[in-house]
Design an enzyme around this catalytic site. Structure first.
Site, PDB file in Angstrom:
ATOM      1  N   GLY A 108       9.189 -32.298  15.285  1.00 27.06           N
ATOM      2  CA  GLY A 108       8.457 -33.493  15.697  1.00 27.06           C
ATOM      3  C   GLY A 108       8.438 -34.577  14.630  1.00 27.06           C
ATOM      4  O   GLY A 108       8.308 -35.767  14.949  1.00 27.06           O
ATOM      5  N   GLU A 111      11.564 -36.335  15.105  1.00 21.66           N
ATOM      6  CA  GLU A 111      11.440 -37.071  16.370  1.00 21.66           C
ATOM      7  C   GLU A 111      10.554 -38.304  16.209  1.00 21.66           C
ATOM      8  O   GLU A 111      10.815 -39.345  16.823  1.00 21.66           O
ATOM      9  CB  GLU A 111      10.914 -36.133  17.468  1.00 21.66           C
ATOM     10  CG  GLU A 111      11.967 -35.099  17.878  1.00 21.66           C
ATOM     11  CD  GLU A 111      11.401 -33.947  18.675  1.00 21.66           C
ATOM     12  OE1 GLU A 111      10.482 -33.261  18.158  1.00 21.66           O
ATOM     13  OE2 GLU A 111      11.853 -33.719  19.813  1.00 21.66           O
ATOM     14  N   GLU A 131      13.483 -26.310  15.960  1.00 25.96           N
ATOM     15  CA  GLU A 131      12.784 -25.687  17.089  1.00 25.96           C
ATOM     16  C   GLU A 131      13.460 -24.404  17.562  1.00 25.96           C
ATOM     17  O   GLU A 131      12.798 -23.439  17.952  1.00 25.96           O
ATOM     18  CB  GLU A 131      12.679 -26.673  18.255  1.00 25.96           C
ATOM     19  CG  GLU A 131      11.689 -27.814  18.034  1.00 25.96           C
ATOM     20  CD  GLU A 131      12.297 -29.039  17.380  1.00 25.96           C
ATOM     21  OE1 GLU A 131      13.432 -28.944  16.837  1.00 25.96           O
ATOM     22  OE2 GLU A 131      11.658 -30.104  17.399  1.00 25.96           O
TER      23      GLU A 131
HETATM   24  C1  HXC Z   1       1.861 -25.897  10.942  1.00 25.95           C
HETATM   25  C2  HXC Z   1       2.837 -26.018   8.862  1.00 25.95           C
HETATM   26  C3  HXC Z   1       4.025 -26.567   9.418  1.00 25.95           C
HETATM   27  C4  HXC Z   1       4.039 -26.785  10.826  1.00 25.95           C
HETATM   28  C5  HXC Z   1       4.324 -26.385   7.300  1.00 25.95           C
HETATM   29  N1  HXC Z   1       3.079 -25.928   7.541  1.00 25.95           N
HETATM   30  N2  HXC Z   1       4.927 -26.775   8.421  1.00 25.95           N
HETATM   31  N3  HXC Z   1       1.780 -25.699   9.622  1.00 25.95           N
HETATM   32  N4  HXC Z   1       2.945 -26.431  11.541  1.00 25.95           N
HETATM   33  N5  HXC Z   1       5.103 -27.318  11.448  1.00 25.95           N
HETATM   34  C6  HXC Z   1       2.113 -25.398   6.579  1.00 25.95           C
HETATM   35  C7  HXC Z   1       2.492 -24.000   6.110  1.00 25.95           C
HETATM   36  O1  HXC Z   1       2.056 -23.046   7.045  1.00 25.95           O
HETATM   37  C8  HXC Z   1       1.768 -23.931   4.812  1.00 25.95           C
HETATM   38  O2  HXC Z   1       0.399 -23.663   5.060  1.00 25.95           O
HETATM   39  C9  HXC Z   1       1.843 -25.337   4.268  1.00 25.95           C
HETATM   40  O3  HXC Z   1       2.125 -26.169   5.401  1.00 25.95           O
HETATM   41  C10 HXC Z   1       2.977 -25.511   3.259  1.00 25.95           C
HETATM   42  O4  HXC Z   1       4.181 -25.068   3.844  1.00 25.95           O
HETATM   43  P1  HXC Z   1       5.142 -23.964   3.158  1.00 25.95           P
HETATM   44  O5  HXC Z   1       5.935 -23.349   4.234  1.00 25.95           O
HETATM   45  O6  HXC Z   1       4.343 -23.057   2.293  1.00 25.95           O
HETATM   46  O7  HXC Z   1       6.035 -24.894   2.237  1.00 25.95           O
HETATM   47  P2  HXC Z   1       7.545 -24.621   1.786  1.00 25.95           P
HETATM   48  O8  HXC Z   1       7.733 -23.162   1.435  1.00 25.95           O
HETATM   49  O9  HXC Z   1       7.827 -25.641   0.750  1.00 25.95           O
HETATM   50  O10 HXC Z   1       8.434 -24.887   3.079  1.00 25.95           O
HETATM   51  C11 HXC Z   1       8.465 -26.192   3.670  1.00 25.95           C
HETATM   52  C12 HXC Z   1       9.115 -26.104   5.059  1.00 25.95           C
HETATM   53  C13 HXC Z   1       8.380 -25.045   5.907  1.00 25.95           C
HETATM   54  C14 HXC Z   1      10.609 -25.759   4.962  1.00 25.95           C
HETATM   55  C15 HXC Z   1       8.990 -27.506   5.695  1.00 25.95           C
HETATM   56  O11 HXC Z   1       6.979 -25.325   5.850  1.00 25.95           O
HETATM   57  C16 HXC Z   1       8.783 -25.019   7.328  1.00 25.95           C
HETATM   58  O12 HXC Z   1       9.810 -24.490   7.702  1.00 25.95           O
HETATM   59  N6  HXC Z   1       7.885 -25.537   8.215  1.00 25.95           N
HETATM   60  C17 HXC Z   1       8.093 -25.477   9.657  1.00 25.95           C
HETATM   61  C18 HXC Z   1       9.156 -26.459  10.085  1.00 25.95           C
HETATM   62  C19 HXC Z   1       9.373 -26.379  11.574  1.00 25.95           C
HETATM   63  O13 HXC Z   1       9.806 -25.358  12.128  1.00 25.95           O
HETATM   64  N7  HXC Z   1       9.089 -27.474  12.260  1.00 25.95           N
HETATM   65  C20 HXC Z   1       9.290 -27.566  13.715  1.00 25.95           C
HETATM   66  C21 HXC Z   1       8.002 -27.294  14.417  1.00 25.95           C
HETATM   67  S1  HXC Z   1       8.258 -27.255  16.146  1.00 25.95           S
HETATM   68  P3  HXC Z   1      -0.394 -22.503   4.257  1.00 25.95           P
HETATM   69  O14 HXC Z   1      -1.733 -22.523   4.905  1.00 25.95           O
HETATM   70  O15 HXC Z   1       0.395 -21.256   4.465  1.00 25.95           O
HETATM   71  O16 HXC Z   1      -0.383 -22.998   2.853  1.00 25.95           O
HETATM   72  C22 HXC Z   1       8.317 -28.845  16.639  1.00 25.95           C
HETATM   73  C23 HXC Z   1       8.515 -29.029  18.120  1.00 25.95           C
HETATM   74  C24 HXC Z   1       8.252 -30.425  18.581  1.00 25.95           C
HETATM   75  O17 HXC Z   1       8.186 -29.741  15.890  1.00 25.95           O
HETATM   76  C25 HXC Z   1       8.076 -30.462  20.040  1.00 25.95           C
HETATM   77  C26 HXC Z   1       6.945 -29.635  20.541  1.00 25.95           C
HETATM   78  C27 HXC Z   1       6.460 -30.036  21.893  1.00 25.95           C
END
Ligand code: HXC
Length: 257
Positions: A108, A111, A131
């Site tokens: 997102g 996006e 995703e």
């Molecule tokens: C909720 C999130 C998050 C997310 C990160 N955090 N991304 N929480 N939703 N999308 C939180 C982590 O849980 C963590 O919280 C804190 O932020 C720091 O993230 P880390 O993972 O510890 O940092 P790092 O190791 O540096 O990794 C960074 C990262 C990773 C590579 C960006 O966080 C990651 O892969 N995030 C998810 C990316 C993702 O898959 N996005 C797509 C989402 S789906 P804590 O509490 O543990 O410290 C989407 C769909 C859209 O967007 C349409 C839907 C309708």
């Protein structure tokens, strides 16, 4: 503060929205998406504001939709809540949006950048649609807007493998307008916003509307729309002023009329 997930300010003629959920890397939860719509709509009605900059933090523009918030939801939950539908308010706003992207712009977050009219990226920017790794697909327009921005070959690569692309690749592919040093990213985005805001408001809105039409219609219909909008500019005082100023070798004073 009226906003829980954003910092919203006005820098002269430019609205500035900073995503502010640092502990979750600016994950886009329902509250943030709602507030973004509210903040942009408020700028729509603010006559002083001519453009809006949307930025995040150094480490992350936004790491995607909030996975924790979505994790336990059913189809009925997301269908009835129209998850993703709230972005209509964001894309419905007519003033140009500039994304200033540093760090992660994933899912997102990518996006959201695609919903902006200009995308400025620092060399640390990383764009991706992960995703697929979560068992879902992009739901905030990524399969459509990313494909229009970068073409099918690159969109399929990103969306089916979930890999990230850096700022250089994103600029080459057509998602990023400019790569800007991290230190000056926000200033350059604000400067571009101020530049846009200095022009005839009607011309700016018409130009944006016409470019946006290109994504919706065929060429001859699009060119016809452009021509009519172009001709309509001659009904504005700003056209008279802009051209008179050129002929008289002076700066134009646009009055948004
Ligand atoms: C909720 C999130 C998050 C997310 C990160 N955090 N991304 N929480 N939703 N999308 C939180 C982590 O849980 C963590 O919280 C804190 O932020 C720091 O993230 P880390 O993972 O510890 O940092 P790092 O190791 O540096 O990794 C960074 C990262 C990773 C590579 C960006 O966080 C990651 O892969 N995030 C998810 C990316 C993702 O898959 N996005 C797509 C989402 S789906 P804590 O509490 O543990 O410290 C989407 C769909 C859209 O967007 C349409 C839907 C309708």
């Amino acid at each position: 503060a009226p906003y829980e997930t954003l910092v919203v300010e006005t820098r002269e003629t430019v609205g500035l929205i900073t995503l502010n959920r640092p502990k979750a890397l600016n994950a886009l939860n329902a509250a943030l998406i709602r507030e973004l719509g509210e903040a942009l709509e408020a700028f729509e009605f603010d006559e002083v504001v001519g453009a809006v900059v949307i930025t995040g933090a150094e480490k992350a523009f936004a790491a995607g939709a909030d996975i924790r918030e979505m994790a336990d939801k059913s189809f009925a939950d997301v269908y009835l809540a129209d998850l993703g539908g709230a972005w209509r308010r964001v894309v419905g706003c007519r003033k140009p949006r500039i994304a200033a992207v540093s760090g992660y712009a994933l899912g997102g977050g990518s996006e959201l950048a695609q919903m902006c009219d200009l995308v400025f990226a620092s060399p640390t920017a990383k764009f991706g649609q992960p995703e697929i790794t979560l068992g879902i697909i992009p739901g905030f327009g990524g399969t459509q807007r990313l494909t229009r921005a970068v073409g099918k070959a690159k969109a399929m690569d990103l969306i089916l493998t979930g890999r990230m692309m850096d700022a250089e690749e994103a600029e080459r592919a057509g998602l990023v307008s400019r790569i800007v040093p991290a230190e000056t990213l926000l200033d350059e985005a604000l400067e571009a916003g101020a530049k846009i805001a200095s022009f005839s408001r009607a011309a700016v809105l018409a130009a944006k509307e016409a470019v946006d039409v290109a994504a919706e219609v065929g060429l001859s219909e699009g060119v016809r729309f452009e021509r009519r909008m172009f001709q309509a500019m001659f009904a504005t005082d700003d056209q008279t002023e802009g051209m008179a100023a050129f002929v008289e070798k002076r700066k134009p004073a646009f009055k948004n009329r």
